[in-house]
Design an enzyme around this catalytic site. Structure first.
Site, PDB file in Angstrom:
ATOM      1  N   THR A   7      29.354 -67.260  34.154  1.00 51.46           N
ATOM      2  CA  THR A   7      29.894 -67.692  32.750  1.00 51.46           C
ATOM      3  C   THR A   7      28.643 -68.617  32.155  1.00 51.46           C
ATOM      4  O   THR A   7      28.827 -68.654  31.018  1.00 51.46           O
ATOM      5  CB  THR A   7      31.284 -68.903  33.253  1.00 51.46           C
TER       6      THR A   7
ATOM      7  N   PRO B 179      29.685 -69.683  18.906  1.00 51.13           N
ATOM      8  CA  PRO B 179      29.363 -68.755  19.992  1.00 51.13           C
ATOM      9  C   PRO B 179      30.451 -68.308  20.667  1.00 51.13           C
ATOM     10  O   PRO B 179      30.309 -67.076  20.907  1.00 51.13           O
ATOM     11  CB  PRO B 179      28.847 -69.919  21.113  1.00 51.13           C
TER      12      PRO B 179
ATOM     13  N   SER C 272      33.529 -63.693  30.191  1.00 53.07           N
ATOM     14  CA  SER C 272      32.432 -63.776  30.874  1.00 53.07           C
ATOM     15  C   SER C 272      32.842 -63.002  32.274  1.00 53.07           C
ATOM     16  O   SER C 272      32.156 -62.086  32.720  1.00 53.07           O
ATOM     17  CB  SER C 272      32.157 -65.197  31.560  1.00 53.07           C
TER      18      SER C 272
ATOM     19  N   HIS D  62      11.509 -39.584  71.974  1.00 55.33           N
ATOM     20  CA  HIS D  62      11.385 -40.938  72.790  1.00 55.33           C
ATOM     21  C   HIS D  62      10.038 -41.634  72.920  1.00 55.33           C
ATOM     22  O   HIS D  62       9.844 -41.896  73.904  1.00 55.33           O
ATOM     23  CB  HIS D  62      11.955 -40.545  74.170  1.00 55.33           C
TER      24      HIS D  62
ATOM     25  N   SER E  52     -10.461 -55.852  58.382  1.00 57.03           N
ATOM     26  CA  SER E  52     -10.764 -56.919  59.305  1.00 57.03           C
ATOM     27  C   SER E  52     -11.815 -57.709  58.871  1.00 57.03           C
ATOM     28  O   SER E  52     -12.690 -57.410  58.162  1.00 57.03           O
ATOM     29  CB  SER E  52     -10.809 -56.902  60.600  1.00 57.03           C
TER      30      SER E  52
ATOM     31  N   LYS F  41     -13.267 -51.618  60.528  1.00 62.83           N
ATOM     32  CA  LYS F  41     -11.748 -51.299  60.699  1.00 62.83           C
ATOM     33  C   LYS F  41     -10.807 -50.987  59.430  1.00 62.83           C
ATOM     34  O   LYS F  41     -10.887 -51.558  58.390  1.00 62.83           O
ATOM     35  CB  LYS F  41     -11.211 -52.526  61.425  1.00 62.83           C
TER      36      LYS F  41
ATOM     37  N   GLU G  95       2.283 -50.493  55.655  1.00 67.76           N
ATOM     38  CA  GLU G  95       2.935 -51.849  56.100  1.00 67.76           C
ATOM     39  C   GLU G  95       3.488 -52.683  55.008  1.00 67.76           C
ATOM     40  O   GLU G  95       4.565 -53.280  55.209  1.00 67.76           O
ATOM     41  CB  GLU G  95       1.545 -52.786  56.603  1.00 67.76           C
TER      42      GLU G  95
END
Length: 444
Positions: A91, A111, A121, A169, A299, A305, A312
């Site tokens: 609202t 309004p 609303s 697995h 790194s 690296k 990620e």
């Protein structure tokens, strides 16, 4: 009289907005911008419909509509300061929109009496949330998913003949191809998009016209249908009436359903990203079957690296989307009788999930998947090394004897071929059974 010209930096809202700003100093996050802009579109359409129905003076209606159009175009995003954690019906933000639009339309515009005519609303705010979700999925998320699916599909073709060890697995299994794995990833993304598509017809059902409780009190019987038609014509979104007005007002199940489909996509992306990170691990002490694009140093201390930075990011975003869905699910249970009163929370989390998945999947496609290379030395080594390939000997020598060969090879560190010959398998039988490419691809 035209739409009032405002001064740059002028505060356009009124007293109800100021009260809400004071009442809810919670997160510092406003209601998502797409919801605000859709409120503008709805109120512009509503003003023009009310003029058609001769419920409001044509000049007033056009000034309201013109002001609302400017809100819809994003011209006044900074005029919506109320915290997203506010009254559960939204609202406060609906009143904020009414006040801003009335201010822009001129001093004789009220309004509530003019800008909010035919609305509550309780029906207009959730309608804006539904439309925002529908629009963002159509314009942003689904195209991004199509791009990601295509990137995986191209790699599936490129890697069609690259044989490697399968894994179940997390243990060695019979040979597969890298192309088969990437084809599976493409299918996961495609099915995720399809699940999202399947949720959209329910999201497209708008509770407009229900006003306070679903009864349509103080609304012309043709109002909602005409507003929907104007929204369809203006945006191309295929919105529809609700299955039942009390269903549409009393719960937000369609948004919960859509969030659930987004969660499933996040689960798929988690699996895919985890696989890519593992397959690229190394380069010497890991699996090392693929090479990801080198985007940045991995790194601050270890030279050379390379980290799986994009997978990620995808994993982190997927976790956030799953968390967002948990909050949306709880919020969806909070409908009591004629109204769900956790709509701002649902809007915040749902649109956050849509945005995150849109930007992340596009980045995933462009900065990671499209640049992946097969490390054929690594795939060949894993294909040759998997002891599970001895499964192909079962039809020739039986499960028990094949098991004996595998155990001996595992214990001694010798190759399957050497142990199999020692156990009496002739070379011709071994070569016929142990065609790794045929084992993976069959007759394809």
């Amino acid at each position: 009289m035209g739409v009032q010209q405002e001064q740059r930096g002028e505060q356009l809202w009124g007293g109800e907005t100021s009260k809400a700003v004071a009442n809810f100093p919670i997160s510092g996050q406003p209601v998502p911008v797409p919801v605000i802009r859709w409120l503008g579109r709805i109120k512009a359409a509503a003003a023009r419909v009310n003029a058609e129905l001769e419920l409001i003076d044509a000049d007033v209606a056009e000034r309201v509509a013109a002001a609302a159009d400017r809100v819809a175009e994003g011209e006044f995003d900074d005029q919506f300061p109320i915290d997203v954690f506010q009254t559960g019906s939204g609202t406060s933000t609906n009143m904020n929109a009414n006040e801003v639009i009335a201010h822009l339309a001129g001093g004789d515009v009220h309004p509530n009496d003019h800008v909010n005519m035919g609305q509550s609303s309780n029906d207009v705010f959730p309608s804006a949330v539904h439309l925002a979700a529908l629009g963002e999925v159509r314009s942003q998320l689904l195209p991004a998913l199509e791009q990601l699916e295509s990137a995986f599909a191209r790699k599936a073709q490129e890697f069609h003949d690259v044989v490697k060890a399968g894994r179940t697995h997390l243990m060695d299994a019979v040979p597969v191809t890298l192309g088969q794995e990437f084809g599976g990833y493409a299918a996961q993304v495609r099915l995720g998009a399809r699940r999202i598509e399947n949720a959209l017809p329910q999201v497209a059902q708008l509770p407009l016209g229900g006003t306070a409780t679903g009864t349509g009190l103080n609304t012309h019987p043709e109002f909602a249908a005409r507003v929907r038609e104007r929204l369809r014509e203006a945006t191309g979104l295929q919105v529809s009436p609700p299955e039942h007005p009390f269903e549409a007002q009393g719960n937000r199940d369609a948004l919960v359903e859509l969030s659930g489909a987004l969660k499933v996509l996040a689960v798929s992306l988690t699996k895919i990203s985890g696989d890519l990170a593992l397959m690229s691990s190394g380069p010497r002490a890991g699996i090392g079957e693929i090479r990801l694009p080198e985007l940045q140093k991995g790194s601050s201390i270890m030279p050379g690296k390379v980290n799986p930075v994009i997978p990620e990011v995808v994993l982190q975003v997927s976790a956030q989307v799953i968390g967002n869905d948990a909050a949306i699910t709880i919020a969806g249970t909070q409908g009591n009788f004629e109204l769900n009163v956790r709509i701002p929370l649902i809007a915040r989390n749902l649109l956050d999930s849509i945005h995150l998945l849109s930007t992340t999947t596009r980045t995933f496609a462009e900065k990671c998947v499209s640049g992946i290379e097969a490390n054929e030395q690594g795939t060949h080594h894993s294909a040759e090394s998997t002891l599970a390939a001895a499964t192909a000997l079962n039809p020739y020598i039986g499960y028990d004897k094949a098991t004996e060969i595998v155990k001996e090879a595992a214990a001694s560190g010798r190759m399957l071929r050497e142990v199999a010959y020692e156990k009496g398998v002739d070379e011709d039988t071994y070569n016929r059974a142990m065609d790794l490419r045929k084992m993976a691809l069959g007759n394809t």
